[in-house]
Design a protein around this motif. Structure first.
Motif, PDB file in Angstrom:
ATOM      1  N   ILE A 669      39.163 -32.074  16.656  1.00 27.25           N
ATOM      2  CA  ILE A 669      39.245 -33.463  17.122  1.00 27.25           C
ATOM      3  C   ILE A 669      40.045 -34.224  16.073  1.00 27.25           C
ATOM      4  CG2 ILE A 669      37.968 -35.511  17.821  1.00 27.25           C
ATOM      5  CD1 ILE A 669      35.654 -33.804  18.569  1.00 27.25           C
ATOM      6  N   ASP A 670      41.358 -34.210  16.226  1.00 22.45           N
ATOM      7  CA  ASP A 670      42.218 -34.868  15.257  1.00 22.45           C
ATOM      8  C   ASP A 670      42.460 -36.330  15.596  1.00 22.45           C
ATOM      9  OD1 ASP A 670      42.275 -32.410  14.214  1.00 22.45           O
ATOM     10  OD2 ASP A 670      44.440 -32.158  14.190  1.00 22.45           O
ATOM     11  N   GLY A 671      41.917 -36.808  16.719  1.00 20.54           N
ATOM     12  CA  GLY A 671      42.125 -38.196  17.091  1.00 20.54           C
ATOM     13  C   GLY A 671      41.092 -39.146  16.546  1.00 20.54           C
ATOM     14  N   ALA A 672      40.179 -38.668  15.685  1.00 23.64           N
ATOM     15  CA  ALA A 672      39.138 -39.543  15.155  1.00 23.64           C
ATOM     16  C   ALA A 672      39.723 -40.670  14.323  1.00 23.64           C
ATOM     17  CB  ALA A 672      38.146 -38.720  14.318  1.00 23.64           C
ATOM     18  N   LEU A 673      40.801 -40.412  13.598  1.00 26.24           N
ATOM     19  CA  LEU A 673      41.413 -41.444  12.759  1.00 26.24           C
ATOM     20  C   LEU A 673      42.256 -42.405  13.579  1.00 26.24           C
ATOM     21  CD1 LEU A 673      42.142 -42.606   9.971  1.00 26.24           C
ATOM     22  CD2 LEU A 673      43.965 -40.925   9.841  1.00 26.24           C
ATOM     23  N   THR A 674      42.968 -41.899  14.580  1.00 21.95           N
ATOM     24  CA  THR A 674      43.907 -42.728  15.342  1.00 21.95           C
ATOM     25  C   THR A 674      43.250 -43.447  16.507  1.00 21.95           C
ATOM     26  OG1 THR A 674      44.493 -40.834  16.740  1.00 21.95           O
ATOM     27  CG2 THR A 674      45.788 -41.186  14.743  1.00 21.95           C
ATOM     28  N   LEU A 675      41.923 -43.331  16.655  1.00 17.85           N
ATOM     29  CA  LEU A 675      41.219 -43.918  17.787  1.00 17.85           C
ATOM     30  C   LEU A 675      40.141 -44.868  17.284  1.00 17.85           C
ATOM     31  CD1 LEU A 675      40.267 -44.049  20.809  1.00 17.85           C
ATOM     32  CD2 LEU A 675      38.857 -42.052  20.281  1.00 17.85           C
ATOM     33  N   ALA A 676      40.025 -46.025  17.915  1.00 21.48           N
ATOM     34  CA  ALA A 676      38.957 -46.984  17.600  1.00 21.48           C
ATOM     35  C   ALA A 676      38.473 -47.594  18.905  1.00 21.48           C
ATOM     36  CB  ALA A 676      39.451 -48.069  16.650  1.00 21.48           C
ATOM     37  N   LEU A 677      37.167 -47.543  19.126  1.00 19.11           N
ATOM     38  CA  LEU A 677      36.548 -48.142  20.310  1.00 19.11           C
ATOM     39  C   LEU A 677      35.955 -49.492  19.917  1.00 19.11           C
ATOM     40  CD1 LEU A 677      34.679 -45.154  22.003  1.00 19.11           C
ATOM     41  CD2 LEU A 677      36.832 -46.183  22.688  1.00 19.11           C
ATOM     42  N   ILE A 678      36.415 -50.544  20.572  1.00 21.78           N
ATOM     43  CA  ILE A 678      35.947 -51.893  20.278  1.00 21.78           C
ATOM     44  C   ILE A 678      35.210 -52.417  21.507  1.00 21.78           C
ATOM     45  CG2 ILE A 678      36.575 -54.200  19.521  1.00 21.78           C
ATOM     46  CD1 ILE A 678      37.121 -51.967  17.500  1.00 21.78           C
ATOM     47  N   ARG A 679      33.979 -52.836  21.298  1.00 26.38           N
ATOM     48  CA  ARG A 679      33.168 -53.345  22.400  1.00 26.38           C
ATOM     49  C   ARG A 679      33.706 -54.688  22.871  1.00 26.38           C
ATOM     50  NH1 ARG A 679      26.578 -54.150  22.195  1.00 26.38           N
ATOM     51  NH2 ARG A 679      26.349 -55.089  24.277  1.00 26.38           N
ATOM     52  N   ASP A 746      28.886 -40.392  19.611  1.00 28.46           N
ATOM     53  CA  ASP A 746      29.568 -39.130  19.349  1.00 28.46           C
ATOM     54  C   ASP A 746      31.072 -39.324  19.178  1.00 28.46           C
ATOM     55  OD1 ASP A 746      27.240 -37.667  19.412  1.00 28.46           O
ATOM     56  OD2 ASP A 746      27.345 -37.295  21.568  1.00 28.46           O
ATOM     57  N   ILE A 747      31.659 -40.260  19.907  1.00 22.03           N
ATOM     58  CA  ILE A 747      33.089 -40.539  19.728  1.00 22.03           C
ATOM     59  C   ILE A 747      33.336 -41.177  18.370  1.00 22.03           C
ATOM     60  CG2 ILE A 747      34.995 -41.966  20.557  1.00 22.03           C
ATOM     61  CD1 ILE A 747      34.157 -41.434  23.352  1.00 22.03           C
ATOM     62  N   TYR A 748      32.479 -42.115  17.972  1.00 24.37           N
ATOM     63  CA  TYR A 748      32.618 -42.710  16.643  1.00 24.37           C
ATOM     64  C   TYR A 748      32.501 -41.648  15.552  1.00 24.37           C
ATOM     65  CZ  TYR A 748      32.315 -47.521  18.381  1.00 24.37           C
ATOM     66  OH  TYR A 748      32.565 -48.711  19.001  1.00 24.37           O
ATOM     67  N   MET A 749      31.558 -40.730  15.697  1.00 22.91           N
ATOM     68  CA  MET A 749      31.307 -39.720  14.668  1.00 22.91           C
ATOM     69  C   MET A 749      32.316 -38.584  14.689  1.00 22.91           C
ATOM     70  SD  MET A 749      28.626 -40.545  12.833  1.00 22.91           S
ATOM     71  CE  MET A 749      28.028 -38.989  12.193  1.00 22.91           C
ATOM     72  N   GLY A 750      33.214 -38.554  15.670  1.00 25.11           N
ATOM     73  CA  GLY A 750      34.211 -37.492  15.721  1.00 25.11           C
ATOM     74  C   GLY A 750      33.711 -36.220  16.355  1.00 25.11           C
ATOM     75  N   ARG A 751      32.568 -36.247  17.006  1.00 29.50           N
ATOM     76  CA  ARG A 751      32.068 -35.062  17.710  1.00 29.50           C
ATOM     77  C   ARG A 751      32.578 -34.989  19.140  1.00 29.50           C
ATOM     78  NH1 ARG A 751      27.051 -36.406  14.799  1.00 29.50           N
ATOM     79  NH2 ARG A 751      26.404 -37.649  16.599  1.00 29.50           N
TER      80      ARG A 751
END
Length: 766
Positions: A669-679, A746-751
């Motif tokens: 999961i290499d997109g953990a750094l390039t992805l941010a979920l904002i509520r 899980d998306i925030y944690m990179g899982r």
């Protein structure tokens, strides 16, 4: 605030949801009623393999699409594989699948070749680049793709070469790195194969279908794969950074298809390696029959290869001409036989002795063994000697304290016994016999004292001198006047004294032990020196400069290299901010734990990411850094609903324990750094979770923010973007998805990545 919502998904509800047994045919399954059959359960790998082998005849697999892929049990197994373990724990049922699509209708369409993949695809257009779009399959097509992947994996997995990694269970990047570190010896020349960035065209797809036809006699299945390429639901792009990264623009079928396409090339490389080993056998230094003496160092010519999807690393030992011939053959075979475009400017040979090479996201260099296992320096020896002395002092203090406690305990016992005897008229009586216990205690104390004195050569001298002083029984006239039993007992006693306390023997034993230790040290030194002169090993290092560039690009540090807050994350909850930082940090720690300079990666995570998170929390609450540290601590502890502390970011103790001893192949999961979920700042009507087959309706709407759009940098710009770092397709930027708390965490944690959710079910928020 006015806004409009629309759900981008196709849902076909079922009016009847019967359940079926595991291995029934599709025709029978459609005709049976739900009252006669047990609930549908996912197949195990042996069951799927048994079903697959039942259609193996005359060296080929036949009728796989109708009888295997189209089987409801196989499709249900594929649906089960797409679910996350959080959803899996609640046991996926046929009813959950039926709320998305009709599984029985899908099986019927596949059986009668009526399935149209193009109708299950959805185009997402980029807001930045006009005309650029991304084709994404919906959940129904993802299930079909996963079923195809399972079938092809069982057919081909056992036939791939041993140096093929990626797209296979249990064979990831860390396994490839472990092979390079442990088995590659004396590399002289190496090169990586770089492809021009190009998508598989009709020629490549046609050649791939011909390769599949060599083992699969099923035109329907091969035709379905060809249709997936035509509608771009499956897209293979060599020379990019999408393969094996867990990005949404990558299909789960790409890995196995790339391995099938390059399988012939792998077999040829394997034959070259075996032929090279036969022509240049490895002689053992201790083998007298080989004709090679121990003073001669023999280096046989070897060829090593590692391939992770489209990344290839080939290593040769020997003259440069051998490496050049192999390079020319590889380029010619890939261009002529497989019709692939090789970048000849980057596919060049390098010296393993003087140049490093980048592959698998890491840096490799050939170094002497002393670099990997350096001898202990004089400073370290002095420190170890000091530690041993301190340990001896502590042991002596413990022994003195033990003796003092024994003395005090003995005095208390004697005082108590004397008091009882003095006050009792009939004497002191024991309720039980303690003679054996007392004898055992004193025997143990005596043994400890004797062992302690025997370890000291000076004490032996003293004991031996006192016990042998005044040996008047050695005089013959004295011995004749004494009883024979007394003389024999004395002689036997003297023999025991000489055997156990003779200082000459003890000194000789100590000198012999010291001599053997010096000889062993000299042998190790000579062997270490010889290895440094004749042997080379693989050193794996993390690209620290690229990591620092990624840290600056993501905004963890300022231009001076000091931690700074990220204002975009201020809108999140405290726990979500910590989870996002934890996801990036844990991915880096898991990925680079096999590197030699892992301590520097630990420093980046423990300092830059940790304090950037603290500064972000401080900016959100308008507090100082010290106040934030006092509240959350340096380990970033947050409290749950019950008031218990939880740690998402790796603690300092956990970071210290991480290293090469806990290697695993983490999920890419290499997109953990390039992805941010904002509520979203306002509430929207609740939908079901966008994760695969998650029925949770208690969801929150998040907006996707991509790094490349936030910093306004094109990922293809190698000067500004970090080379080798993957980027999610920008058509997903600022899309809104509804997620439950578990999958959002899980998306925030990179899982979990965007590849694990149904991206076609996004919400339009205007």
């Amino acid at each position: 605030m006015l806004f409009a919502l629309s759900r981008r998904t196709r849902i076909n509800p079922l009016s009847i949801t019967p359940t079926f047994s595991l291995l029934h045919s599709t025709t029978h399954l459609l005709s049976l009623s739900s009252d006669q059959d047990p609930p549908l359960k996912p197949l195990t790998k042996p069951q799927l393999k048994t079903l697959l082998l039942s259609h193996y005849n005359h060296g080929k697999f036949s009728n796989l699409l109708q009888n295997v892929v189209a089987s409801p049990s196989v499709l249900f197994t594929a649906s089960h594989n797409l679910t996350h373990p959080t959803t899996r724990s609640s046991q996926l049922t046929l009813d959950s699948v039926s709320t998305r699509f009709d599984l029985l209708q899908l099986a019927h369409e596949l059986t009668h070749n009526e399935f149209n993949p193009e109708s299950c695809c959805f185009r997402l257009y980029s807001s930045q680049n006009k005309g650029k779009f991304l084709v994404l399959p919906n959940l129904k097509l993802k299930v079909v793709i996963e079923a195809l992947r399972m079938v092809l994996d069982l057919i081909y997995n056992g036939g791939f070469a041993t140096f093929v990694y990626g797209g296979r269970d249990g064979l990831g990047r860390h396994t490839a790195v472990r092979y390079l570190k442990n088995l590659v010896e004396n590399p002289d020349w190496w090169f990586t194969v770089a492809f021009d960035r190009a998508v598989f065209d009709s020629k490549n797809v046609g050649k791939l279908c011909c390769m599949l036809g060599e083992r699969i006699d099923d035109g329907g299945l091969i035709g379905l794969i060809e249709m997936l390429f035509e509608c771009e639901a499956v897209r293979i792009e060599l020379g990019g950074f999408e393969l094996g990264k867990g990005l949404p623009q990558e299909s789960g079928l790409c890995g196995i298809l790339v391995n099938v396409y390059l399988n012939g090339f792998d077999k040829r490389i394997q034959k070259i390696r075996l032929r090279m080993n036969e022509q240049n056998p490895k002689f053992d230094d201790d083998d007298d029959g080989g004709g090679v003496s121990g003073a001669v160092v023999y280096k046989p010519l070897k060829v090593y290869a590692v391939r992770y999807l489209d990344e290839m690393l080939l290593i040769t030992s020997g003259p440069k001409m051998v490496g050049m011939e192999l390079l020319n053959w590889v380029v010619k075979y890939l261009e002529e036989e497989l019709e692939l475009k090789v970048d000849r400017l980057r596919t060049v040979i390098h010296s393993a002795v003087s140049e490093k090479i980048e592959c698998l996201g890491m840096e490799f260099r050939a170094v002497p063994p002393s670099v990997l296992r350096p001898p202990i320096s004089e400073k370290a020896k002095r420190a170890r000697l000091k530690f041993r002395r301190q340990k001896e002092v502590r042991l002596m203090e413990m022994k003195n304290a033990r003796e003092r406690n024994r003395k005090e305990l003995g005095m208390k016992l004697f005082s108590n016994v004397f008091k009882k005897l003095k006050t009792s008229e009939s004497g002191f009586k024991f309720e039980y016999n303690i003679e054996n216990e007392v004898r055992e205690i004193f025997s143990t104390w005596a043994d400890e004292v004797v062992q302690e004195y025997l370890e000291s050569l000076e004490e032996r001298w003293s004991w031996h001198r006192e016990l042998t002083a005044g040996d008047f029984l050695s005089l013959k006239r004295i011995r004749n006047q004494l009883p024979i039993e007394l003389v024999d007992a004395y002689d036997k006693f003297q023999e025991e004294v000489d055997n156990h306390l003779n200082p000459a023997k003890a000194k000789k034993a100590l000198e012999e032990k010291k001599r053997k230790g010096e000889e062993e040290e000299e042998r190790k030194y000579s062997q270490r020196t010889l290895d440094d002169l004749t042997k080379l090993c693989m050193k794996v290092a993390a690209p620290i400069e690229l990591i620092r560039k990624a840290v600056r690009l993501a905004g963890f540090t300022n231009d001076m290299g000091r931690p700074r807050p990220i204002s975009l994350l201020v809108a999140l909850e405290d726990a979500d901010i910590i989870k996002w930082y934890a996801g990036v940090g844990r991915r880096w720690l898991d990925f680079f734990c096999c590197c030699r300079n892992f301590e520097m990666v630990k420093t980046v995570v423990s300092y830059h990411l940790r304090f950037s998170c603290l500064l972000t929390l401080a900016e959100k609450h308008g507090a100082t850094k010290m106040e934030t540290i006092r509240h959350y601590s340096k380990d970033l502890k947050v409290l749950d609903l019950d008031g218990n502390g939880e740690f998402y970011f790796p603690t300092e103790r956990e970071v210290k324990k991480m290293g090469d001893g806990h290697l695993s192949d983490p999920k890419p999961i290499d997109g953990a750094l390039t992805l941010a979920l904002i509520r979203l700042a306002y509430d929207v009507p609740s939908y079901t979770c966008a994760a695969h087959f998650c029925d949770c309706s208690d969801t929150i709407t998040y907006r996707v923010h991509l790094l490349q759009n936030r910093v306004n940098i094109n990922p293809n710009d190698k000067k500004k973007w970090v080379p080798g770092m993957a980027a999610i397709h920008d058509s997903l930027d600022r899309r809104c998805f509804t997620l439950c708390s578990d999958h959002a965490s899980d998306i925030y944690m990179g899982r979990l990545s965007l590849q694990d959710i149904d991206c076609t079910s996004y919400i339009d928020v205007d």
